[in-house]
Every structure is written in structure tokens, then in C-alpha cells.
Design an enzyme around this catalytic site. Structure first.
Site, PDB file in Angstrom:
ATOM      1  N   GLN A  16       0.789  -1.244   0.000  1.00  0.00           N
ATOM      2  CA  GLN A  16       0.000   0.000   0.000  1.00  0.00           C
ATOM      3  C   GLN A  16       0.822   1.297   0.000  1.00  0.00           C
ATOM      4  O   GLN A  16       0.503   2.240  -0.720  1.00  0.00           O
ATOM      5  CB  GLN A  16      -0.950   0.016   1.215  1.00  0.00           C
ATOM      6  N   ARG A 102      20.564  -6.511  -2.106  1.00  0.00           N
ATOM      7  CA  ARG A 102      20.787  -7.931  -2.423  1.00  0.00           C
ATOM      8  C   ARG A 102      20.652  -8.196  -3.924  1.00  0.00           C
ATOM      9  O   ARG A 102      21.265  -9.102  -4.455  1.00  0.00           O
ATOM     10  CB  ARG A 102      19.820  -8.831  -1.630  1.00  0.00           C
ATOM     11  N   GLU A 138       1.326  -1.018   8.284  1.00  0.00           N
ATOM     12  CA  GLU A 138       0.526   0.129   8.742  1.00  0.00           C
ATOM     13  C   GLU A 138       0.461   0.268  10.269  1.00  0.00           C
ATOM     14  O   GLU A 138       0.844   1.279  10.846  1.00  0.00           O
ATOM     15  CB  GLU A 138      -0.897  -0.033   8.176  1.00  0.00           C
ATOM     16  N   ASP A 167       0.650   3.821   6.043  1.00  0.00           N
ATOM     17  CA  ASP A 167       0.941   3.450   4.652  1.00  0.00           C
ATOM     18  C   ASP A 167       0.648   4.599   3.694  1.00  0.00           C
ATOM     19  O   ASP A 167       1.547   5.170   3.086  1.00  0.00           O
ATOM     20  CB  ASP A 167       0.081   2.247   4.245  1.00  0.00           C
ATOM     21  N   GLY A 244      -7.692  20.717  19.136  1.00  0.00           N
ATOM     22  CA  GLY A 244      -7.314  22.069  18.741  1.00  0.00           C
ATOM     23  C   GLY A 244      -7.698  23.059  19.824  1.00  0.00           C
ATOM     24  O   GLY A 244      -8.054  22.672  20.944  1.00  0.00           O
ATOM     25  N   GLY A 245      -7.662  24.342  19.491  1.00  0.00           N
ATOM     26  CA  GLY A 245      -7.961  25.385  20.468  1.00  0.00           C
ATOM     27  C   GLY A 245      -9.441  25.477  20.805  1.00  0.00           C
ATOM     28  O   GLY A 245      -9.830  26.085  21.800  1.00  0.00           O
TER      29      GLY A 245
END
Ligand SMILES: CC(C)(COP(=O)(O)OP(=O)(O)OC[C@H]1O[C@@H](n2cnc3c(N)ncnc32)[C@H](O)[C@@H]1OP(=O)(O)O)[C@@H](O)C(=O)NCCC(=O)NCCS
Length: 423
Positions: A16, A102, A138, A167, A244-245
Site C-alpha cells: 500500500q 541484495r 501500517e 501506509d 485544537g484550540g
């Protein structure tokens, strides 16, 4: 004209995190060559809903790409890879640590083949530090980047969020880095290595939690509805608090089903109008003047009571009715939309965010549309490729190979899974 027309991407990404990024770049017009292990991106077969068809997990992340299968464990496959590196502007991968090395293709080696190429790389934890050798998915990134410890309620377990911030969030970060590096390469003729670690991306998306982490050294977090105190150390899980505020929370509405909720932000400026509207129905006609809620400071202190009152009001109204009541009052709010709500929503359809597509193996299906709207270059979404669908086309059109060369490479196993050895 598509914004990224003429940009060719060698896309070795899978699952993803990487495909999210390359799909967006393809939607902006880049020629994305999905360079697949002959066994195919594992997601083609994961969570299948239609027998033998590519899964939605794959189709929803790989639109507008061309697929070539190349076995990088053969000398011939490596030669095809080198030829593609020479013709591409970007190469991107999200293999587990050390896979490209590799194969014999470190970044140093790749840039020696094409000095202008930009290389994008997603790892769980980047290429340095004590965690560099670990793989990640994730929820591992959500766990390690701060998201899980701050999601949920204080007495409950940590929770992952449904938004794929580990992801897809990392894919978005990579896209920004690639476009910046591409711009620089155009100016200087020199590519560079763009690395995004999923853990770093999640930390970036949890920035406000680290704001609160530092504020805790000086005092309590008065906007939190759960207990906090100076020196607490770690930011607590705070349910549906706004972060938030402004004060915010989810309100349960009539008829109280799983998604009959409305998220509401009681902005400072809207309290008076809100209180005047809900107060009379609650038998509190003077609510707007009540000293318990007169200032934002008082409302923070008494927010549990405020939420109880708003919830009580919502007992009589559905989430859509609540929207109809609150939007004219300028109260920021939104009903909790289920996947079913969204798949049938007129606004979503009108913005091309739920797009109907066809597929030779699965018939009609839907993809979430392009969220970045370019005024002169709207995305035209095309179905994902079948495994190796464009192998010959890419070898001939992009690399200029003739039929004889393609056939020789094919016989040497350059495009197929090696036959299993007898035990
Ligand atoms: C997602 C992840 C955990 C999956 O692990 P995995 O299934 O073991 O896959 P890996 O990327 O580690 O390895 C891929 C294998 O396929 C092989 N392979 C890939 N493309 C190939 C090709 N074209 N030809 C031949 N072999 C190929 C690789 O050589 C490797 O095998 P090896 O271990 O023998 O070298 C891992 O890729 C990872 O940590 N990626 C970085 C973080 C990330 O993006 N995670 C989110 C995914 S949504």
C-alpha cells in the site's frame, strides 16, 4: 495537458505505502511502469472477493499504471532493469530493508547508471538508527509513531485509526519529496535519494500531540476532557476531543445507531447562538447567560456538563437534522459518515470521489477518486493493469527491443517465476 506528462517512473513498490504514491503521480499524468516480481504484487491475491480476479486491495491502489514482470534474480532480468533505469526520471521502492542491495543495486549503483534519476524509498524506520533493519506494516507504524498511544480512551486499550496514516500517509510524504527532488534534478541535472520512514510520517501527522507533550511540562491541558496535570509526561488518550484550540466532541443523535453521531466544534464565537437555540428545548431558556458556560475558560472547565446538554438536545434529532439546525448558526459540524453513506453521497459523487470503473476479470467496481484537483489537468482514472499486461509493450516501445530479443530474454526466464526445483 497532464501535469506530469513526460515523466516516467520505474515503480517497484508493492502493498500500500508505495503504490498510494505512484497511483497519485500516475493520476497527475506520469507514465508509471509497475515493475513486478513475476509472482505479482502480493496484494493481487490478498483479500480476494472475486475468484481468480485481482483483489480490490490491488486494483484500488494501482490504477493508470502499466505492468511489466521481471525476474530480478536472473542476469537477463537485471539487464532489463538497468535499461529501464536509464530511461526513467524516478525510481521508487518500498521493499523490506536490504532487498535492492541484495539484487546488487544500491542507490550508489543506480545513480551511476543514471545520474539524473530521483530515487524514492519507503522503509518502516529509514536506513539509519536502531530500528533500521525492521520490517513494518501500517499498524506497526501507527504503534511506533505516537498515533496509537494517543487514540482511544484513558482506561481502554490504545487504538489504531481507520485512516491509513502509516501506509498511505507515508506515500503522500514520499510524493512531495519526489516532486521536490525532480524539480531540483531539472535545474541541476543531478538526482537524489528521497527517503521516508513510516514512523517519521506518522510522527509528522501526530504533530499536535507532541505540542501537547511539551505543554504538559508547564501545566494541565485545560481543553482536554480527560484528566491532565503538570508533569504528566505522556499525552493521554482523549476520546473524541478536538485536539485544537476549540472544544469539540462527537454527539450521539436519534435513533442512536452505530453511526448516528455528529461531530461538533463549539467555537468560541458560536456558543451564544448555539445556547440560544438549544436552551429552550432543554428547559434552560437562559443557557446563553449561564455563568458556567459564559467564557471559553468556563466551558473548558465545565465541558462534560456542556456535552451532556448538547447530547440531550440531540436525543430528539437525527444527525442530518442536527446539521440542518447547526449549519445556519455557523457551528462547524459533520455527521459521522459510514462507508455506505459516502458511497451514496451526492457531494462525493459530484466531486468524482467515488468512481465507477470496469475490469476484464471483475467487471464493475469502484475506486476512491483523485483528491487533488488540478484545474487544468483533471485526473482521468483508468483501471489497474493485469499482471505483466504491458511487458511486451514496454520492452518494445520504451526500450526499443525487437521480437528476437524479447523472445531470447523470455526463454532465459527474465519475465517469469523460476520453476520450482524437485525436492
Ligand atoms: C511490506 C513488507 C513488510 C513486506 O515484506 P515481504 O513480503 O517479506 O517483502 P520484502 O520487500 O521484504 O521482500 C520482497 C521479496 O521479493 C523479492 N522480489 C521483489 N521483486 C522481485 C523481482 N522483480 N524479482 C525477483 N524477486 C523479487 C525480493 O528479492 C525479496 O525476496 P528476498 O527477501 O529473498 O530478497 C516489506 O516490504 C517492508 O518492510 N517494506 C518497507 C515498509 C513498507 O513499505 N511497509 C508497508 C507496506 S504497505
Amino acid at each position: 495537458m497532464e501535469a506530469l506528462k513526460g515523466i516516467r517512473i520505474l515503480d517497484m513498490t508493492h502493498v500500500q505505502a508505495g503504490p498510494t504514491c505512484s497511483q497519485l503521480l500516475a493520476w497527475m499524468g506520469a507514465d508509471v511502469i509497475k515493475f513486478e516480481n513475476p509472482a505479482g504484487d502480493a496484494t493481487r491475491g490478498q483479500l480476494r472477493d472475486v475468484p481468480k480476479a485481482d483483489s480490490l486491495y490491488f486494483t484500488m491502489l494501482n490504477c493508470n499504471k502499466r505492468s511489466i514482470t521481471v525476474n530480478m534474480k536472473t542476469a537477463e532480468g537485471k539487464q532489463v532493469f538497468v535499461d529501464l533505469v536509464k530511461t526513467c526520471d524516478i525510481i521508487m521502492e518500498n521493499f523490506g530493508p536490504g532487498v535492492l542491495d541484495r539484487f546488487g543495486f544500491s542507490w550508489e549503483k543506480i545513480r551511476s547508471i543514471n545520474p539524473k534519476i530521483v530515487m524514492g524509498s519507503i522503509k518502516g524506520f529509514g536506513s539509519s538508527g536502531p530500528y533500521a533493519d525492521f520490517k513494518a506494516y501500517e499498524n506497526v507504524a501507527q504503534a511506533m509513531g505516537g498515533a496509537m498511544s494517543t487514540t482511544g480512551v484513558p482506561d481502554g486499550p490504545p487504538f489504531v485509526t481507520g485512516a491509513q496514516i502509516g501506509d498511505s500517509g507515508t506515500g503522500l510524504h514520499l510524493g512531495i519529496g519526489l516532486l521536490a527532488a525532480l524539480r531540483q534534478a531539472e535545474r541541476t541535472g543531478k538526482g537524489q535519494y528521497v527517503e521516508v520512514a513510516m514512523m517519521d510520517g506518522v510522527m509528522n501527522l501526530c504533530r499536535v500531540k507532541f505540542r501537547d507533550h511539551q505543554r504538559l511540562a508547564r501545566g494541565e491541558l485545560s481543553e482536554y476532557s480527560v484528566p491532565t496535570y503538570q508533569g504528566m509526561g505522556e499525552v493521554p488518550r482523549a476520546g473524541n476531543d478536538s485536539g485544537g484550540g476549540q472544544l469539540g466532541n462527537a454527539i450521539h443523535c436519534k435513533p442512536h445507531g452505530a453511526n448516528d453521531w455528529l461531530y461538533i466544534v463549539v467555537q468560541e464565537a458560536v456558543w451564544s447562538a448555539l445556547a440560544k437555540r438549544i436552551g429552550p428545548e432543554l428547559g434552560m431558556p437562559e443557557l446563553a447567560a449561564d455563568p458556567h458556560f459564559a467564557t471559553i475558560g468556563e466551558r473548558r472547565k465545565n465541558q462534560q456538563l456542556m456535552w451532556t446538554l448538547i447530547n440531550k438536545f440531540a436525543e430528539q434529532h437525527t444527525k442530518r437534522e442536527m446539521m440542518g439546525i447547526l449549519n445556519p448558526l455557523d457551528v462547524p459540524c459533520g455527521p459521522i459518515m459510514s462507508t455506505e453513506d459516502l458511497a451514496n453521497d451526492a457531494h462525493v459523487r459530484g466531486r468524482d470521489m467515488w468512481v465507477e470503473l470496469d475490469h476484464p476479470e471483475r467487471g464493475t467496481w469502484y475506486n476512491v477518486g483523485m483528491p487533488i484537483k488540478l484545474s487544468d489537468s483533471p485526473a482521468v482514472i483508468k483501471r489497474s493493469p493485469l499482471l505483466g499486461e504491458h511487458t511486451d509493450e514496454i520492452l518494445k516501445q520504451v526500450l526499443g527491443y525487437d521480437d528476437a530479443k524479447v523472445s531470447t530474454l523470455r526463454q532465459a526466464g527474465a519475465f517469469s517465476v523460476p520453476p520450482k526445483r524437485a525436492a
